[in-house]
Design a protein around this motif. Structure first.
Motif, PDB file in Angstrom:
ATOM      1  N   ARG A   1       0.835  -1.289   0.041  1.00 11.91           N
ATOM      2  CA  ARG A   1      -0.139  -0.064   0.073  1.00 11.91           C
ATOM      3  C   ARG A   1       0.798   1.226   0.146  1.00 11.91           C
ATOM      4  NH1 ARG A   1      -5.302   0.236   0.672  1.00 11.91           N
ATOM      5  NH2 ARG A   1      -5.322   2.361   1.659  1.00 11.91           N
TER       6      ARG A   1
ATOM      7  N   ALA B   1      -1.952  -4.912  -2.804  1.00 12.95           N
ATOM      8  CA  ALA B   1      -1.976  -4.078  -2.091  1.00 12.95           C
ATOM      9  C   ALA B   1      -1.592  -2.566  -2.642  1.00 12.95           C
ATOM     10  CB  ALA B   1      -1.411  -4.263  -0.791  1.00 12.95           C
TER      11      ALA B   1
ATOM     12  N   GLY C   1      -3.263   0.797  -3.245  1.00  8.34           N
ATOM     13  CA  GLY C   1      -3.108   2.148  -2.743  1.00  8.34           C
ATOM     14  C   GLY C   1      -2.948   2.948  -3.936  1.00  8.34           C
TER      15      GLY C   1
END
Lengths: 443, 443
Positions: free
Chosen positions: B344, B378, B382
């Motif tokens: 992220r 992820a 993000g």
């Protein structure tokens, strides 16, 4: 076989091809822009300023005169060149007539259009770059649609040129600067605070309506362009203009050229995330830099609204903002703290820009430079906290008083530069228009 | 009078001057790099590949042959050109001899030096770009000082060339890629995880010792350079290479050129802040992207060390990292969560890069692409959270398997490109060395 080649070590690819035609065009463009900048100018000074050989200057200026783009005027006492790049003007016998060159101002006009929330500015400049007509319109832009706005814009341009008696066939370039995200590949405004709809295509309708080359760009880019064209030495190489106003804009130059990115949507510093999950931004995302720094962000915070408040419901008036600034200056700690926090956020955003782009100079401008004294110290504090000293020791920071016409100036400079890079004679403009003009205009 | 000029609207500045000498150099460089890439190649195919006229090809190749840089070889059955850009090779009568061009491999060598933590890689490539010698050294770099390291590097280069019997007078360019921040203006490593001291000047000492042009750059830049030289169409315009390894590096191309920034310290994405006041980074600041994503950051988190722990005290071994990755893959939720959070953070960093630079393509590589499956989802999450969809709809993402020699490949391509852009004859290399070599080398 890309990766394999890359790993093999040898056989690198090919630099760009250059040809003599390109050189000729480039030198011609250099001569035109130098005459524009320094007219009236003698051939010898033109040679000094451009560092082209006397033979090249003679050949290019002869072409430009025969094409009707420049004129030679004879003056009795030669005035000194307005800027001499440190070199004294060539000695001339006093009283002996001197031949100076200047552009033929009426060869071509360029039209600059600024599109912002509830405001359209239209300007016509002549071939010398002098503004000869200007109009501001205040249509309620949020009510416009993907279908209606191009029609409105074409009508506004049409009425403006007609009212100002600017012959359409003399308009050689149209430049549009829009607030928001612009896609230069499709010639559209992808998203803008001025509109409630997305993807408003402008270049194609304008081109179709007038048969004139048209170009769209972001407003902050044009501020950088205006600075570069005014002083390419100071505003050259890699530099950034931060434009703080209704939002936070960025104009970015890289290697002496405006950096537009792959789609022309680069330099969107206002929508670069500052804090994950932070306050709501106009773009719909959370924590964008703008949502901490823009007018609406300050106002939302000062009015103790929730950070989830839609920015559309947090619109301060100019008077509201002036009152806030006055309160902060008068020592209201809460309000001063809001400006301080905005300054820190801006500092973090600038530090991120510095880490990625390493600009030699960062210029601050925009209406909110008025409030700059309230945020400046915190901004530098933010930069220092965010970025290791090694990556910030050479950058020059500068604040410029805001003049909203800088965007228009940049558009004019940009349109004239595009025009200079085409090789055309004065008669081509007329010819092109005769071919491409829509019927009602030719009557 | 900059601001005033800018606001006046007219008189924009001057584009860059071009001259025929520059065109000649550029075309010459294009011919050289095309021959390097596609040798052996017939003149007609060289014309197709470079889009230069037959007359220009004839003139340039005649010069290059007389200068000893390329040779013409006659072959009975012409092989097909290895890549034909989609165009079929010119028809040739079977069996009729054909003249093909190739570089004279021994005209000049380039030396590529990679400087990293406890590791120096030295490579010599010939004029064709083929690696002819390679050596890896493992000096404990952290013990080196501002005074000692340049001496060590000069000695290593000296010993390497002597051992490999590469005649110094044939080495035309030296390229150094260093881990960390580099200042190209001073030719030094400003800060690097490889050293405990700052501002280690390398270019001047190397140049002085060998009398050979030397250039320093950042390691991640050279990965972008290697990709561009291998396939300038795919890896051209504005694109980015994210290099995840002991840290997070970025190589950035803008307008088909490596973007170094005002001081050559651009593209430091690893030291772009992610979260104000976040975990401690190797550079001494808090919350840099690297402090969330690099090997040491993952290890610090996984070992439940405080985020204040000095990264120097959180050095995982290769086996440690493999064990962590295996645990995450096997379903250890805590470890998988650490990779997820790193992904992220990386996504937010990339979104910031996209907002500012708008690259058309983003390439991931580096040793940590091994762990890419653990962070990829992820990371995209993000990016999507951080950046409005309008600014990310056209970007192409790509993962490349890591080959540490890409940095060396980029250095070689870069050095050869610099060499190609100078106009020199084979004899110039010898002459230059005779003039500039230190005395002990001339004996």
């Amino acid at each position: 076989m890309t990766e394999r080649n890359a790993r093999r070590g040898g056989r690198p690819g090919a630099p760009e091809r250059a040809d003599t035609d390109q050189v000729r065009r480039q030198n011609r463009s250099l001569v035109l822009s130098t005459v524009r900048r320094r007219a009236p100018i003698a051939r010898v000074d033109l040679g000094t300023a451009t560092r082209l050989s006397p033979a090249t200057i003679t050949a290019i200026t002869a072409d430009l005169i025969s094409e009707g783009l420049i004129s030679a005027v004879t003056v009795e006492h030669a005035p000194r060149a307005p800027e001499a790049d440190g070199e004294p003007p060539a000695p001339s016998v006093r009283g002996r007539p001197r031949i100076l060159l200047q552009l033929n101002a009426e060869v071509a006009y360029v039209l600059a259009v600024k599109v912002a929330f509830n405001k359209i500015v239209l300007v016509v400049a002549d071939y010398e770059g002098t503004v000869i007509a200007r109009r501001e319109e205040s249509p309620p832009t949020l009510r416009e649609t993907r279908a209606s706005f191009p029609r409105l814009l074409v009508a506004l341009i049409h009425d403006f040129l007609a009212a100002e008696k600017v012959p359409l066939r003399r308009v050689a370039e149209i430049g549009i600067a829009a607030q928001g995200f612009v896609d230069q590949n499709t010639g559209s405004v992808v998203w803008s605070p001025a509109f409630s709809e997305r993807d408003i295509e402008l270049v194609r309708p304008v081109r179709r309506a007038f048969g004139i080359p048209c170009f769209i760009t972001n407003d902050a880019n044009m501020i950088a362009q205006a600075l570069h064209w005014a002083d390419p030495v100071v505003y050259g190489g890699t530099f950034a203009v931060i434009f703080v106003d209704y939002g936070v804009g960025l104009g970015l130059f890289v290697g002496d050229k405006l950096h537009a990115g792959a789609d022309g949507s680069a330099a969107e510093i206002g929508h670069m995330n500052h804090i994950p999950g932070g306050p709501l931004c106009r773009c719909g995302r959370r924590g964008c830099l703008e949502a901490f720094v823009a007018d609406y962000a300050i106002w939302r915070e000062a009015s103790a609204m929730s950070p989830d408040t839609d920015p559309a419901d947090a619109r301060p008036s100019a008077a509201d903002l002036l009152a806030l600034e006055a309160a902060a200056k008068a020592g209201d700690a809460r309000i001063a703290g809001i400006y301080h926090d905005a300054g820190r956020a801006l500092g973090y955003g600038i530090a991120r820009l510095m880490a990625l782009v390493n600009p030699g100079r960062i210029v601050f401008t925009g209406a909110s430079t008025r409030a700059f004294p309230l945020i400046e110290a915190a901004m530098h504090e933010g930069i220092a906290d965010a970025l290791v000293e090694d990556l910030r020791r050479n950058t020059i920071f500068q604040t410029l008083p805001w003049d909203q016409d800088m965007i228009i100036t940049g558009l004019i400079a940009d349109a004239l530069a595009r025009l200079d890079s085409e090789v055309f004679a004065a008669t081509d403009i007329t010819r092109r228009t005769e071919i491409e003009l829509p019927r009602e205009e030719r009557a």
